[in-house]
Design a protein around this motif. Structure first.
Motif, PDB file in Angstrom:
ATOM      1  N   SER A 180     -12.863  -3.130  -9.341  1.00 11.83           N
ATOM      2  CA  SER A 180     -12.728  -3.320 -10.956  1.00 11.83           C
ATOM      3  C   SER A 180     -11.497  -4.442 -11.015  1.00 11.83           C
ATOM      4  O   SER A 180     -10.588  -4.525 -11.914  1.00 11.83           O
ATOM      5  N   GLY A 181     -11.559  -5.656 -10.066  1.00 14.93           N
ATOM      6  CA  GLY A 181     -10.638  -6.867 -10.221  1.00 14.93           C
ATOM      7  C   GLY A 181      -9.334  -6.447  -9.515  1.00 14.93           C
ATOM      8  O   GLY A 181      -8.598  -7.617  -9.291  1.00 14.93           O
ATOM      9  N   LEU A 182      -9.053  -5.292  -9.012  1.00 17.12           N
ATOM     10  CA  LEU A 182      -7.723  -4.906  -8.132  1.00 17.12           C
ATOM     11  C   LEU A 182      -8.052  -5.135  -6.729  1.00 17.12           C
ATOM     12  O   LEU A 182      -8.878  -4.331  -6.057  1.00 17.12           O
ATOM     13  N   THR A 183      -7.334  -6.035  -6.043  1.00 14.62           N
ATOM     14  CA  THR A 183      -7.614  -6.240  -4.451  1.00 14.62           C
ATOM     15  C   THR A 183      -6.476  -5.476  -3.825  1.00 14.62           C
ATOM     16  O   THR A 183      -5.193  -5.521  -4.114  1.00 14.62           O
ATOM     17  N   MET A 184      -6.918  -4.596  -2.604  1.00 19.63           N
ATOM     18  CA  MET A 184      -6.024  -4.145  -1.765  1.00 19.63           C
ATOM     19  C   MET A 184      -6.538  -4.687  -0.391  1.00 19.63           C
ATOM     20  O   MET A 184      -7.311  -5.011  -0.139  1.00 19.63           O
ATOM     21  N   VAL A 185      -5.304  -4.804   0.307  1.00 22.02           N
ATOM     22  CA  VAL A 185      -5.234  -5.510   1.852  1.00 22.02           C
ATOM     23  C   VAL A 185      -4.784  -4.450   2.538  1.00 22.02           C
ATOM     24  O   VAL A 185      -3.624  -3.933   2.503  1.00 22.02           O
ATOM     25  N   TYR A 186      -5.332  -4.271   3.814  1.00 21.89           N
ATOM     26  CA  TYR A 186      -5.252  -3.343   4.754  1.00 21.89           C
ATOM     27  C   TYR A 186      -4.956  -3.959   6.085  1.00 21.89           C
ATOM     28  O   TYR A 186      -5.618  -4.886   6.553  1.00 21.89           O
ATOM     29  N   VAL A 187      -3.784  -3.534   6.939  1.00 25.52           N
ATOM     30  CA  VAL A 187      -3.596  -4.084   8.185  1.00 25.52           C
ATOM     31  C   VAL A 187      -3.471  -2.720   9.027  1.00 25.52           C
ATOM     32  O   VAL A 187      -2.415  -2.018   8.938  1.00 25.52           O
ATOM     33  N   GLY A 188      -4.702  -2.561   9.481  1.00 27.57           N
ATOM     34  CA  GLY A 188      -4.597  -1.348  10.495  1.00 27.57           C
ATOM     35  C   GLY A 188      -4.476   0.061   9.489  1.00 27.57           C
ATOM     36  O   GLY A 188      -4.638   0.078   8.251  1.00 27.57           O
ATOM     37  N   ASP A 189      -3.586   0.996  10.027  1.00 24.76           N
ATOM     38  CA  ASP A 189      -3.098   2.172   9.340  1.00 24.76           C
ATOM     39  C   ASP A 189      -1.842   1.964   8.948  1.00 24.76           C
ATOM     40  O   ASP A 189      -1.303   3.206   8.503  1.00 24.76           O
ATOM     41  N   HIS A 190      -1.028   0.987   9.272  1.00 21.07           N
ATOM     42  CA  HIS A 190       0.237   0.916   8.943  1.00 21.07           C
ATOM     43  C   HIS A 190       0.676   0.168   7.791  1.00 21.07           C
ATOM     44  O   HIS A 190       1.907   0.167   7.486  1.00 21.07           O
ATOM     45  N   TYR A 191      -0.092  -0.859   7.301  1.00 19.97           N
ATOM     46  CA  TYR A 191       0.279  -1.534   6.001  1.00 19.97           C
ATOM     47  C   TYR A 191      -0.894  -1.647   5.185  1.00 19.97           C
ATOM     48  O   TYR A 191      -1.839  -1.919   5.415  1.00 19.97           O
ATOM     49  N   GLU A 192      -0.495  -1.431   3.903  1.00 17.75           N
ATOM     50  CA  GLU A 192      -1.595  -1.917   2.659  1.00 17.75           C
ATOM     51  C   GLU A 192      -0.858  -2.762   1.645  1.00 17.75           C
ATOM     52  O   GLU A 192       0.484  -2.237   1.162  1.00 17.75           O
ATOM     53  N   GLN A 193      -1.333  -3.430   1.093  1.00 16.52           N
ATOM     54  CA  GLN A 193      -0.741  -4.227  -0.229  1.00 16.52           C
ATOM     55  C   GLN A 193      -1.958  -4.124  -1.493  1.00 16.52           C
ATOM     56  O   GLN A 193      -3.043  -4.161  -1.147  1.00 16.52           O
ATOM     57  N   GLU A 194      -1.301  -3.597  -2.564  1.00 16.86           N
ATOM     58  CA  GLU A 194      -2.237  -3.457  -3.772  1.00 16.86           C
ATOM     59  C   GLU A 194      -1.445  -4.198  -4.936  1.00 16.86           C
ATOM     60  O   GLU A 194      -0.371  -3.755  -5.461  1.00 16.86           O
ATOM     61  N   GLY A 195      -2.059  -5.278  -5.275  1.00 11.10           N
ATOM     62  CA  GLY A 195      -1.203  -6.178  -6.076  1.00 11.10           C
ATOM     63  C   GLY A 195       0.223  -6.516  -5.404  1.00 11.10           C
ATOM     64  O   GLY A 195       0.137  -7.168  -4.276  1.00 11.10           O
ATOM     65  N   SER A 196       1.234  -6.271  -6.052  1.00 11.53           N
ATOM     66  CA  SER A 196       2.329  -6.507  -5.684  1.00 11.53           C
ATOM     67  C   SER A 196       3.021  -5.367  -4.983  1.00 11.53           C
ATOM     68  O   SER A 196       4.261  -5.419  -4.631  1.00 11.53           O
ATOM     69  N   THR A 197       2.585  -4.392  -5.081  1.00 12.74           N
ATOM     70  CA  THR A 197       2.957  -3.149  -4.327  1.00 12.74           C
ATOM     71  C   THR A 197       2.627  -3.054  -2.797  1.00 12.74           C
ATOM     72  O   THR A 197       1.558  -3.104  -2.321  1.00 12.74           O
ATOM     73  N   VAL A 198       3.705  -2.826  -1.971  1.00 17.05           N
ATOM     74  CA  VAL A 198       3.378  -2.920  -0.447  1.00 17.05           C
ATOM     75  C   VAL A 198       3.776  -1.621  -0.047  1.00 17.05           C
ATOM     76  O   VAL A 198       4.975  -0.898  -0.457  1.00 17.05           O
ATOM     77  N   ARG A 199       2.923  -0.971   0.909  1.00 20.69           N
ATOM     78  CA  ARG A 199       3.022   0.500   1.431  1.00 20.69           C
ATOM     79  C   ARG A 199       3.012   0.171   3.101  1.00 20.69           C
ATOM     80  O   ARG A 199       2.094  -0.415   3.415  1.00 20.69           O
ATOM     81  N   LYS A 200       4.188   0.648   3.595  1.00 17.86           N
ATOM     82  CA  LYS A 200       4.115   0.667   5.180  1.00 17.86           C
ATOM     83  C   LYS A 200       4.364   2.177   5.444  1.00 17.86           C
ATOM     84  O   LYS A 200       4.928   2.970   4.896  1.00 17.86           O
ATOM     85  N   TYR A 201       3.429   2.394   6.419  1.00 14.26           N
ATOM     86  CA  TYR A 201       3.225   3.767   6.959  1.00 14.26           C
ATOM     87  C   TYR A 201       3.955   3.823   8.459  1.00 14.26           C
ATOM     88  O   TYR A 201       3.567   3.048   9.222  1.00 14.26           O
TER      89      TYR A 201
END
Length: 88
Positions: A19-40
């Motif tokens: 629905s227009g929101l893009t999420m980027v994933y780098v392996g199982d350790h990093y994801e970015q949803e809009g301006s929110t970054v999650r590191k695992y």
């Protein structure tokens, strides 16, 4: 609602647009949803912590290995997931 997914050569998801929101994933350790970054962070193959926009959370798993409690740095319960009988 529309969704599209991009996978790499090893069939791992690297990008999702829902629905227009893009999420980027780098392996199982990093994801970015809009301006929110999650590191695992992992220990012994299990996800144990998550950093979201500078805040660190400990992840506690249930007997099946799913994260069901998230604790912030002050050991306050940030989230909890509970399934009741009849839940999907």
């Amino acid at each position: 609602m529309t969704a599209s997914y991009v996978h790499d050569g090893d069939s791992r998801r690297v990008k999702a647009t829902v629905s227009g929101l893009t999420m980027v994933y780098v392996g199982d350790h990093y994801e970015q949803e809009g301006s929110t970054v999650r590191k695992y962070y992992y220990a012994g193959g299990q996800r144990v912590a998550m950093r979201v926009t500078g805040f660190l959370y400990c992840l506690l798993a249930d007997h099946l290995g799913s994260t069901n409690v998230t604790l912030d740095a002050s050991v306050n319960r940030a989230t909890e997931v509970r399934w009741c009988e009849g839940s999907p």
